[in-house]
Design a protein around this motif. Structure first.
Motif, PDB file in Angstrom:
ATOM      1  N   GLY A 197      57.837  26.805   0.309  1.00  0.00           N
ATOM      2  CA  GLY A 197      57.996  28.052  -0.061  1.00  0.00           C
ATOM      3  C   GLY A 197      56.625  28.382  -0.945  1.00  0.00           C
ATOM      4  O   GLY A 197      56.486  27.483  -2.177  1.00  0.00           O
ATOM      5  N   PHE A 198      55.992  29.687  -0.812  1.00  0.00           N
ATOM      6  CA  PHE A 198      54.979  30.135  -1.589  1.00  0.00           C
ATOM      7  C   PHE A 198      55.243  31.541  -2.012  1.00  0.00           C
ATOM      8  O   PHE A 198      55.657  32.230  -1.341  1.00  0.00           O
ATOM      9  N   THR A 199      55.082  31.825  -3.457  1.00  0.00           N
ATOM     10  CA  THR A 199      55.301  33.182  -4.009  1.00  0.00           C
ATOM     11  C   THR A 199      53.908  33.628  -4.838  1.00  0.00           C
ATOM     12  O   THR A 199      53.773  32.422  -5.923  1.00  0.00           O
ATOM     13  N   LEU A 200      53.346  34.510  -4.748  1.00  0.00           N
ATOM     14  CA  LEU A 200      52.300  34.965  -5.533  1.00  0.00           C
ATOM     15  C   LEU A 200      52.612  36.312  -6.158  1.00  0.00           C
ATOM     16  O   LEU A 200      52.949  37.383  -5.586  1.00  0.00           O
ATOM     17  N   ASN A 201      52.661  36.343  -7.467  1.00  0.00           N
ATOM     18  CA  ASN A 201      53.036  37.416  -8.497  1.00  0.00           C
ATOM     19  C   ASN A 201      52.058  37.788  -9.135  1.00  0.00           C
ATOM     20  O   ASN A 201      50.998  37.068  -9.856  1.00  0.00           O
ATOM     21  N   GLU A 202      51.686  39.278  -9.344  1.00  0.00           N
ATOM     22  CA  GLU A 202      50.566  39.670 -10.148  1.00  0.00           C
ATOM     23  C   GLU A 202      51.562  40.347 -11.499  1.00  0.00           C
ATOM     24  O   GLU A 202      52.494  41.196 -11.331  1.00  0.00           O
ATOM     25  N   ARG A 218      54.778  36.389  -0.218  1.00  0.00           N
ATOM     26  CA  ARG A 218      55.759  35.491  -0.234  1.00  0.00           C
ATOM     27  C   ARG A 218      55.870  34.810   1.274  1.00  0.00           C
ATOM     28  O   ARG A 218      55.825  35.620   2.365  1.00  0.00           O
ATOM     29  N   ALA A 219      56.090  33.788   1.258  1.00  0.00           N
ATOM     30  CA  ALA A 219      56.277  32.833   2.440  1.00  0.00           C
ATOM     31  C   ALA A 219      57.612  31.732   2.296  1.00  0.00           C
ATOM     32  O   ALA A 219      57.361  30.836   1.347  1.00  0.00           O
ATOM     33  N   ASP A 220      58.561  32.205   2.721  1.00  0.00           N
ATOM     34  CA  ASP A 220      59.898  31.245   2.713  1.00  0.00           C
ATOM     35  C   ASP A 220      59.682  29.927   3.347  1.00  0.00           C
ATOM     36  O   ASP A 220      58.958  30.013   4.346  1.00  0.00           O
ATOM     37  N   PRO A 221      60.291  28.720   2.918  1.00  0.00           N
ATOM     38  CA  PRO A 221      60.073  27.585   3.499  1.00  0.00           C
ATOM     39  C   PRO A 221      60.629  27.734   4.884  1.00  0.00           C
ATOM     40  O   PRO A 221      61.896  28.231   5.107  1.00  0.00           O
TER      41      PRO A 221
END
Length: 601
Positions: free
Chosen positions: A197-202, A213-216
């Motif tokens: 899973g990947f999350t990018l926050n600003e 956001r990409a859930d596993p």
């Protein structure tokens, strides 16, 4: 050009060789490893993946210039590990005995000390059965590990990137551009690792905004398709062909889009080697070569492909950024990509992308919705519309006569009409198909001509006087290596002493041609991609022009049996869903879409 005299000299005026200190060495290394904030994010996220993380969160501020924080739930590090992690060329990925057996993203041991030398780096980590610990590195100055609070995994926080080398800040782009570059890095890694899973926050003014956001994905055959659908959109997967081919110990897996789903740029081309995102000219050249016969030069295929190869057969230790690779057998890798993609495209038959129908529907002006009448009202209306009983003298007009219905069982259905002497309207079991008769027949004739040429070969035309071309030693060796392939295409060359070559035959189908200019163009392509499709492309271009002149012209009226014969041949001919330039030869509209246009749904 005038060379500057070194400033550091000894008593005799000669330059003095000095050992640079560790901080200077790390800052020099940072110039190669960390080009911009996106480079730092890439290195830190890859470290998290190597640690076995199942979820990775990236927080950035001001385009990554003032804050990059990567949090993972991987295996973590102990207090004793932390100083080593910030030592140059210290790594847990390899033992140094075999640099050709690399099975991890990172292995050089340069990223963390390089980041710590140009910014303010803090690492907090906790390994299983150990207490959490924290260490800082400020412009190369390392602190001692100290206790910290953390449940599991690792948090790497990098603040004020390049504050220790302010000149580098001048070369960074706007915050918006840097954010886009970081997001692209995360997207590419998310494609390579669908089970993570990947999350990018600003982060800005204390608030946080999710940029990506990409859930596993669970471990299943559809994991990659689901991940790509979320990143590239449903249209990509709906119009992509699954690729899974193996040859000579190499395997190619992923998805490649139909030619009619082509793009205006190469932005949707993502290539990986053993899951590592790469920017390799040879691989991208192979992708382009696989589509060159079905796309015009201004269109680009969309694809996500992973080349799986024994680590012993590929060298990833070419550049500190690790985006370039070298194959032991590059021809095998190139051949697999071209063959696998062409086989998949041919296997798709007449299929065209669904986006063609979507664009067609978007171009139509929908009718305002009208409430559907009740069944009773419909029955009364139909009874009112029925014809009156005919009198004995009633004569049916020619326009009222219809041919017996033809079964619409084939994928492209049965022809029902021809409009504007160019478009065939066919009825299918689930809707209608609109066929561009000229474009479709042009493709069919082109495929016939190619098949004939493959069977009978390409006729060569002998030159009365061989044309001699002087080349550099490198170019001469390169073109002579390709001579057997060029000979099969009707271009016969041979050595002519020194670094000159003699051109004795050219393809007859090209007619009068400047052999020297042709050789130069082929050499340019060989230097760029490692292989040349230019000569084949020129021959195919002539076949394409011949097929254009030999196909059914626009404006010609066709009989029903001719139209149906064209539909049946399209169904049996690979690549007939697009013309010779990658444009669709037909549009399919489903009945429910047509009903929606008329407000029936």
């Amino acid at each position: 050009m005038t060379l500057h005299t070194p400033k550091i000299t000894g008593s005799e005026g000669r330059p003095v060789i000095r050992q640079l200190d560790e901080a200077a060495i790390n800052r020099i290394a940072a110039g190669e490893v960390v080009e911009r904030p996106a480079s730092a994010v890439k290195e830190l996220v890859e470290n998290a993946l190597d640690a076995g993380a199942s979820r990775i969160t990236v927080d950035i501020a001001d385009g990554g210039k003032t804050l990059i924080r990567v949090t993972d739930d991987g295996c973590g590090m102990t207090a004793a590990d932390l100083p080593l992690a910030l030592s140059r060329h210290a790594t847990s990925k390899i033992d140094g005995s075999d640099l050709l057996d690399i099975r991890s993203f990172g292995f050089r041991g340069e990223a963390l000390p390089s980041l710590g030398s140009v910014g303010r780096l803090t690492i907090t980590s906790r390994a299983q059965l150990h207490d959490a610990a924290q260490i800082t590195c400020d412009a190369g100055r390392l602190s001692a590990p100290r206790p910290a609070a953390l449940t599991r995994g690792t948090v790497v926080e990098l603040r004020d990137l390049f504050y220790a080398t302010p000149a580098r800040l001048k070369f960074l782009r706007s915050d918006r551009a840097e954010v886009q570059a970081i997001a692209e890095v995360i997207r590419r890694l998310a494609m390579a690792e669908p089970h993570t899973g990947f999350t990018l926050n600003e982060v800005s003014a204390g608030a946080s905004r999710v940029l990506f956001r990409a859930d596993p994905q669970p471990f299943s055959p559809d994991a990659l398709a689901n991940r790509l659908s979320g990143i590239l959109g449903h249209d990509f997967i709906d119009n992509a062909l699954a690729i899974d081919a193996e040859r000579d110990g190499l395997r190619l897996a992923g998805y490649a889009a139909l030619p009619t789903y082509s793009r205006g740029s190469s932005a949707q081309q993502h290539l990986f080697v053993n899951g590592r995102p790469v920017l390799d000219r040879m691989l991208y050249g192979a992708l382009r070569a696989a589509y060159f016969d079905v796309l015009s030069r201004d269109r680009h295929p969309a694809a996500v492909l992973n080349l799986i190869v024994d680590p012993q057969r590929v060298d990833v230790n070419v550049h500190p950024a690790k985006a370039e690779v070298r194959f032991r057998e590059p021809d095998a890798a190139r051949s697999l990509i071209i063959t696998a993609l062409r086989t998949a495209l041919s296997g798709a038959g007449h299929r065209a992308s669904t986006t063609v129908a979507t664009e067609t529907l978007a171009a139509m002006r929908p009718v305002h919705h009208i409430d559907r009448p009740s069944q009773t009202s419909l029955a009364a209306a139909f009874a009112f519309q029925s014809p009156e009983p005919r009198s004995p003298g009633f004569a049916e007009s020619p326009a009222a006569r219809f041919e017996p219905a033809i079964a619409a069982d084939g994928p492209l259905g049965a022809a029902r009409a021809q409009v504007h002497e160019n478009y065939i309207i066919a009825q299918t079991a689930t809707g209608i198909v609109i066929v561009d008769q000229h474009a479709a027949h042009e493709r069919l004739v082109y495929e016939r001509l190619k098949a004939q040429m493959a069977t009978s070969g390409i006729t060569a035309q002998a030159l009365l006087i061989p044309e001699i071309v002087d080349l550099s030693p490198t170019d001469a060796a390169r073109i002579l290596d390709a001579a057997p392939d060029l000979a099969r295409l009707g271009l016969a060359i041979e050595p002519f002493g020194g670094t000159a070559i003699a051109i004795r035959e050219t393809p007859a189908i090209l007619g009068p041609v400047s052999a020297k200019a042709l050789i130069r163009d082929i050499l340019d392509e060989l230097a760029d991609t490692g292989d040349s499709t230019l000569l084949q492309g020129k021959i195919d271009a002539i076949l394409s022009r011949m097929s254009c002149h030999g196909s059914v012209r626009s404006g010609r009226q066709m009989r029903a049996e001719e139209m149906n014969a064209l539909l049946r041949e399209m169904e049996a001919t690979p690549l007939s869903g697009q013309c010779n330039h990658g444009r669709p030869t037909y549009v399919e509209l489903k009945l429910h879409d047509i009903e929606r246009l008329f407000g029936r749904r």
